[in-house]
Design a protein around this motif. Sequence first.
Motif, mmCIF file in Angstrom:
data_model
loop_
_atom_site.group_PDB
_atom_site.id
_atom_site.type_symbol
_atom_site.label_atom_id
_atom_site.label_comp_id
_atom_site.label_asym_id
_atom_site.label_seq_id
_atom_site.Cartn_x
_atom_site.Cartn_y
_atom_site.Cartn_z
ATOM 1 N N LEU A 52 0.834 -1.202 0.000
ATOM 2 C CA LEU A 52 0.000 0.000 0.000
ATOM 3 C C LEU A 52 0.875 1.261 0.000
ATOM 4 O O LEU A 52 0.594 2.224 -0.718
ATOM 5 N N ALA A 53 1.941 1.240 0.784
ATOM 6 C CA ALA A 53 2.852 2.395 0.816
ATOM 7 C C ALA A 53 3.516 2.588 -0.545
ATOM 8 O O ALA A 53 3.675 3.719 -1.026
ATOM 9 N N ARG A 54 3.907 1.493 -1.198
ATOM 10 C CA ARG A 54 4.506 1.590 -2.538
ATOM 11 C C ARG A 54 3.496 2.175 -3.514
ATOM 12 O O ARG A 54 3.838 3.007 -4.356
ATOM 13 N N LEU A 55 2.240 1.762 -3.378
ATOM 14 C CA LEU A 55 1.189 2.285 -4.259
ATOM 15 C C LEU A 55 1.006 3.789 -4.032
ATOM 16 O O LEU A 55 0.900 4.561 -4.990
ATOM 17 N N VAL A 56 0.962 4.201 -2.765
ATOM 18 C CA VAL A 56 0.727 5.611 -2.443
ATOM 19 C C VAL A 56 1.814 6.485 -3.075
ATOM 20 O O VAL A 56 1.527 7.463 -3.782
ATOM 21 N N LEU A 57 3.077 6.131 -2.835
ATOM 22 C CA LEU A 57 4.160 6.958 -3.379
ATOM 23 C C LEU A 57 4.191 6.916 -4.908
ATOM 24 O O LEU A 57 4.454 7.927 -5.561
ATOM 25 N N LEU A 83 -4.058 -9.300 0.402
ATOM 26 C CA LEU A 83 -3.795 -8.476 -0.780
ATOM 27 C C LEU A 83 -5.094 -8.132 -1.487
ATOM 28 O O LEU A 83 -5.259 -7.022 -1.997
ATOM 29 N N VAL A 84 -6.004 -9.098 -1.531
ATOM 30 C CA VAL A 84 -7.282 -8.849 -2.189
ATOM 31 C C VAL A 84 -8.011 -7.713 -1.485
ATOM 32 O O VAL A 84 -8.662 -6.873 -2.115
ATOM 33 N N ASP A 85 -7.840 -7.635 -0.155
ATOM 34 C CA ASP A 85 -8.451 -6.526 0.582
ATOM 35 C C ASP A 85 -7.938 -5.181 0.098
ATOM 36 O O ASP A 85 -8.623 -4.176 0.192
ATOM 37 N N LEU A 86 -6.702 -5.177 -0.369
ATOM 38 C CA LEU A 86 -6.121 -3.926 -0.863
ATOM 39 C C LEU A 86 -6.611 -3.589 -2.266
ATOM 40 O O LEU A 86 -6.359 -2.505 -2.775
ATOM 41 N N GLY A 87 -7.271 -4.546 -2.883
ATOM 42 C CA GLY A 87 -7.661 -4.381 -4.279
ATOM 43 C C GLY A 87 -8.445 -3.111 -4.542
ATOM 44 O O GLY A 87 -8.304 -2.491 -5.598
ATOM 45 N N ALA A 88 -9.255 -2.699 -3.561
ATOM 46 C CA ALA A 88 -10.091 -1.509 -3.757
ATOM 47 C C ALA A 88 -9.251 -0.243 -3.925
ATOM 48 O O ALA A 88 -9.743 0.761 -4.428
ATOM 49 N N SER A 89 -7.997 -0.304 -3.491
ATOM 50 C CA SER A 89 -7.142 0.875 -3.617
ATOM 51 C C SER A 89 -6.499 0.971 -5.001
ATOM 52 O O SER A 89 -5.835 1.960 -5.308
ATOM 53 N N PHE A 90 -6.669 -0.069 -5.788
ATOM 54 C CA PHE A 90 -6.172 -0.059 -7.167
ATOM 55 C C PHE A 90 -7.342 0.181 -8.119
ATOM 56 O O PHE A 90 -8.506 -0.070 -7.769
ATOM 57 N N PHE A 207 -0.419 9.628 4.885
ATOM 58 C CA PHE A 207 -1.480 9.556 3.884
ATOM 59 C C PHE A 207 -2.525 8.514 4.274
ATOM 60 O O PHE A 207 -2.183 7.419 4.704
ATOM 61 N N GLY A 208 -3.771 8.882 4.103
ATOM 62 C CA GLY A 208 -4.846 7.950 4.343
ATOM 63 C C GLY A 208 -5.379 7.441 3.010
ATOM 64 O O GLY A 208 -5.475 8.207 2.048
ATOM 65 N N VAL A 209 -5.668 6.161 2.957
ATOM 66 C CA VAL A 209 -6.164 5.565 1.721
ATOM 67 C C VAL A 209 -7.560 5.016 1.976
ATOM 68 O O VAL A 209 -7.771 4.226 2.890
#
Lengths: 269, 150
Positions: A52-57, A83-90, A207-209
């Motif tokens: 998530l941090a890599r995605l944010v930057l 990881l699937v839980d993070l999917g919504a951030s992509f 940063f909040g996602v």
Amino acid sequence: MEGRLGQDLFVARQPDLPTLFTGPDLLASRTGTTIAFFLPKSSETRHPRALLARLVLSRLALPATTSTVLLLESRPNPPHAPLVDLGASFTAVVSLSDLDTTPILDLPSVTRRPIDPKVRAWQAERTAFLLAYSTNPSEANRLLRRTVSPLVYGKRTRSGRINPPSTESSQRVTWQGDAYIAQVDLRKARLSNQLQRFLTPTVLATFGVDGEDLLIAHPSAGALQWPSDWPMPSLRELRRAAFAGWAVVANLSADAISTSINRWLSGRT
Amino acid sequence: MVERTDVVAHRRRIDALKSLAIGALPAADAGVVNAEFERVTQAGKVRMQQRRYLLEVIHSSRATDTGLQRYLLHRESVLRRNIGGVLTYLKDNGIGGNCLSVHRYNTHTKNVAKVRNTYAHEAGAFPTNSTEVETLLDAMDACLTDVFSL
């Protein structure tokens, strides 16, 4: 994988971007479109917040309309669940096996939730300040006297205090106001290795996602106290550290550093 | 500048810039800019060191200048002929109202425009080592990606 993306795209593997220690694994572009692909490393599979941090930057470093695609090795299964839980951030999640049958035209070409320009502007200003503080602290202090930091915006969106990153990373990081200060690990020479353990907690503290929305949760910035008898890292490394929220400062006390950073963060002149 | 061991790293950097140019610019403009980026790679094969450094600086700076100029024309229908003009416009007007701050403007002017001008316009001026070239190329990369992100 590139072969599966089709001939009409320009593909950059492991793109080397000036502001990122580690960015997307692949950039695919055609006119007016840039898609950033992320293939989780094994460490990110175990610690999804690092992804998530890599995605944010990466999102902050790439043009606003860039869409992001999370690639999963196979169809979701229990080990991938976090990881699937993070999917919504992509913008999209695609299984590598599905990439064979997913025409590139079906992948999202533009993110639906571009980052607020004010968030991008704040990040750019923070980078500029921290880089100046790393390369020439007296210039950064002059800047403090002249510039009203755009952090006023960040303060408005602040959602409350967060846990200090030291609880998640290392006792070498301490909070002083909204500034985080770290001492170097004498066993590690490279700046990227020094910051590696701190990046995830400090990026996600700032940063909040929320889905694809990226907000400033807590305006903060920090500094790594660099031994004065060590050669300073290259400008390239300092720029990347600044983009991740870190100045690298030699010959100044933690109190002096935190005073400057807090002053900049508060927007007082 | 580009020693054998650095070729992969150099290629990763140029490819990243090409990718961003394709995403940010109309196809014809991206083609022009990326042809110039490709010449930076080709310049790495020149044997005379000073000449190689200078060629890398010149081709990178032409790619950066043209990329910035075409981006401004594409997004704002405004033509500025050089990097100084583009940066000034971005500071004063921005892209869709998103301006380059004074500090970022100063940083890019100091690290890119002024350094480049020294090599481009002063007889006998050459970068003295690969670090100097790398620093300038990094500054150009950062400027271009900063503007494409506005």
